[in-house]
Scaffold this motif. Structure first.
Motif, mmCIF file in Angstrom:
data_model
loop_
_atom_site.group_PDB
_atom_site.id
_atom_site.type_symbol
_atom_site.label_atom_id
_atom_site.label_comp_id
_atom_site.label_asym_id
_atom_site.label_seq_id
_atom_site.Cartn_x
_atom_site.Cartn_y
_atom_site.Cartn_z
ATOM 1 N N LEU A 94 36.748 -19.773 67.861
ATOM 2 C CA LEU A 94 37.092 -20.987 67.120
ATOM 3 C C LEU A 94 36.095 -21.261 65.995
ATOM 4 O O LEU A 94 36.477 -21.689 64.905
ATOM 5 C CB LEU A 94 37.176 -22.179 68.074
ATOM 6 N N ASN A 95 34.801 -20.997 66.239
ATOM 7 C CA ASN A 95 33.809 -21.150 65.176
ATOM 8 C C ASN A 95 34.063 -20.175 64.038
ATOM 9 O O ASN A 95 33.933 -20.534 62.860
ATOM 10 C CB ASN A 95 32.399 -20.934 65.715
ATOM 11 N N SER A 96 34.430 -18.933 64.371
ATOM 12 C CA SER A 96 34.679 -17.946 63.327
ATOM 13 C C SER A 96 35.881 -18.339 62.476
ATOM 14 O O SER A 96 35.890 -18.135 61.267
ATOM 15 C CB SER A 96 34.880 -16.552 63.920
ATOM 16 N N VAL A 97 36.884 -18.945 63.087
ATOM 17 C CA VAL A 97 38.050 -19.409 62.331
ATOM 18 C C VAL A 97 37.683 -20.623 61.479
ATOM 19 O O VAL A 97 38.022 -20.699 60.295
ATOM 20 C CB VAL A 97 39.221 -19.750 63.284
ATOM 21 N N ALA A 98 36.947 -21.575 62.064
ATOM 22 C CA ALA A 98 36.593 -22.806 61.352
ATOM 23 C C ALA A 98 35.682 -22.543 60.156
ATOM 24 O O ALA A 98 35.829 -23.168 59.112
ATOM 25 C CB ALA A 98 35.918 -23.782 62.315
ATOM 26 N N TYR A 99 34.741 -21.604 60.304
ATOM 27 C CA TYR A 99 33.783 -21.348 59.237
ATOM 28 C C TYR A 99 34.074 -20.068 58.463
ATOM 29 O O TYR A 99 33.261 -19.650 57.634
ATOM 30 C CB TYR A 99 32.358 -21.329 59.801
ATOM 31 N N ASN A 100 35.217 -19.456 58.733
ATOM 32 C CA ASN A 100 35.725 -18.332 57.943
ATOM 33 C C ASN A 100 34.747 -17.157 57.861
ATOM 34 O O ASN A 100 34.332 -16.750 56.782
ATOM 35 C CB ASN A 100 36.120 -18.809 56.540
ATOM 36 N N TYR A 101 34.372 -16.618 59.021
ATOM 37 C CA TYR A 101 33.583 -15.387 59.062
ATOM 38 C C TYR A 101 34.176 -14.458 60.120
ATOM 39 O O TYR A 101 34.877 -14.920 61.014
ATOM 40 C CB TYR A 101 32.102 -15.665 59.328
ATOM 41 N N PRO A 102 33.936 -13.155 60.007
ATOM 42 C CA PRO A 102 34.463 -12.224 61.018
ATOM 43 C C PRO A 102 33.943 -12.597 62.409
ATOM 44 O O PRO A 102 32.790 -13.007 62.566
ATOM 45 C CB PRO A 102 33.925 -10.862 60.594
ATOM 46 N N GLU A 103 34.782 -12.440 63.416
ATOM 47 C CA GLU A 103 34.488 -12.961 64.749
ATOM 48 C C GLU A 103 33.146 -12.515 65.325
ATOM 49 O O GLU A 103 32.414 -13.304 65.881
ATOM 50 C CB GLU A 103 35.607 -12.580 65.714
ATOM 51 N N ASN A 104 32.805 -11.253 65.210
ATOM 52 C CA ASN A 104 31.558 -10.775 65.804
ATOM 53 C C ASN A 104 30.460 -10.541 64.781
ATOM 54 O O ASN A 104 29.511 -9.807 65.035
ATOM 55 C CB ASN A 104 31.823 -9.499 66.613
ATOM 56 N N GLU A 105 30.575 -11.165 63.620
ATOM 57 C CA GLU A 105 29.561 -11.049 62.572
ATOM 58 C C GLU A 105 29.251 -12.415 61.981
ATOM 59 O O GLU A 105 29.613 -12.704 60.843
ATOM 60 C CB GLU A 105 30.054 -10.115 61.466
ATOM 61 N N PRO A 106 28.566 -13.290 62.730
ATOM 62 C CA PRO A 106 28.267 -14.621 62.194
ATOM 63 C C PRO A 106 27.295 -14.527 61.021
ATOM 64 O O PRO A 106 26.511 -13.578 60.931
ATOM 65 C CB PRO A 106 27.635 -15.352 63.380
ATOM 66 N N PRO A 107 27.330 -15.494 60.118
ATOM 67 C CA PRO A 107 26.413 -15.449 58.967
ATOM 68 C C PRO A 107 24.968 -15.645 59.429
ATOM 69 O O PRO A 107 24.698 -16.294 60.430
ATOM 70 C CB PRO A 107 26.876 -16.627 58.103
ATOM 71 N N ARG A 108 24.050 -15.060 58.671
ATOM 72 C CA ARG A 108 22.634 -15.184 59.010
ATOM 73 C C ARG A 108 22.119 -16.546 58.570
ATOM 74 O O ARG A 108 22.564 -17.115 57.594
ATOM 75 C CB ARG A 108 21.843 -14.082 58.347
ATOM 76 N N LEU A 109 21.154 -17.054 59.310
ATOM 77 C CA LEU A 109 20.533 -18.335 59.003
ATOM 78 C C LEU A 109 19.635 -18.187 57.782
ATOM 79 O O LEU A 109 18.802 -17.268 57.725
ATOM 80 C CB LEU A 109 19.713 -18.803 60.205
ATOM 81 N N ASP A 110 19.784 -19.075 56.806
ATOM 82 C CA ASP A 110 18.938 -19.061 55.622
ATOM 83 C C ASP A 110 17.622 -19.746 55.975
ATOM 84 O O ASP A 110 17.516 -20.963 56.005
ATOM 85 C CB ASP A 110 19.632 -19.790 54.468
ATOM 86 N N ARG A 111 16.606 -18.947 56.266
ATOM 87 C CA ARG A 111 15.333 -19.492 56.732
ATOM 88 C C ARG A 111 14.487 -20.075 55.603
ATOM 89 O O ARG A 111 13.438 -20.674 55.860
ATOM 90 C CB ARG A 111 14.555 -18.427 57.480
ATOM 91 N N THR A 112 14.902 -19.935 54.362
ATOM 92 C CA THR A 112 14.147 -20.512 53.252
ATOM 93 C C THR A 112 14.383 -22.013 53.147
ATOM 94 O O THR A 112 13.638 -22.710 52.470
ATOM 95 C CB THR A 112 14.539 -19.849 51.916
#
Length: 67
Positions: free
Chosen positions: A41-59
């Protein structure tokens, strides 16, 4: 533009109360299955591939001590 059609055989008529009560179904699932559903559901809501979540921008974040 693609044309999507609703498959009316995949659904059944329900009252609003029946349609909104999904707790019994989800309580029967294991915590791993519920976590898998939440990931999907998170991958659908935030539009990213299911097993490849976006990386956290640590800056964006700063580390500070509270002492």
């Amino acid at each position: 533009m693609s044309t999507y059609r609703l498959d009316r055989t995949a659904f059944k008529a329900q009252t609003a109360e029946e349609a909104s009560n999904h707790t019994d179904y989800y309580k029967k699932l294991t915590w791993q299955e519920r976590l898998r559903i939440a990931n999907y559901l998170n991958s659908v809501a935030y539009n990213y591939p299911e097993n490849e979540p976006p990386r956290l921008d640590r800056t964006v974040f700063k580390v500070r001590s509270r002492g």
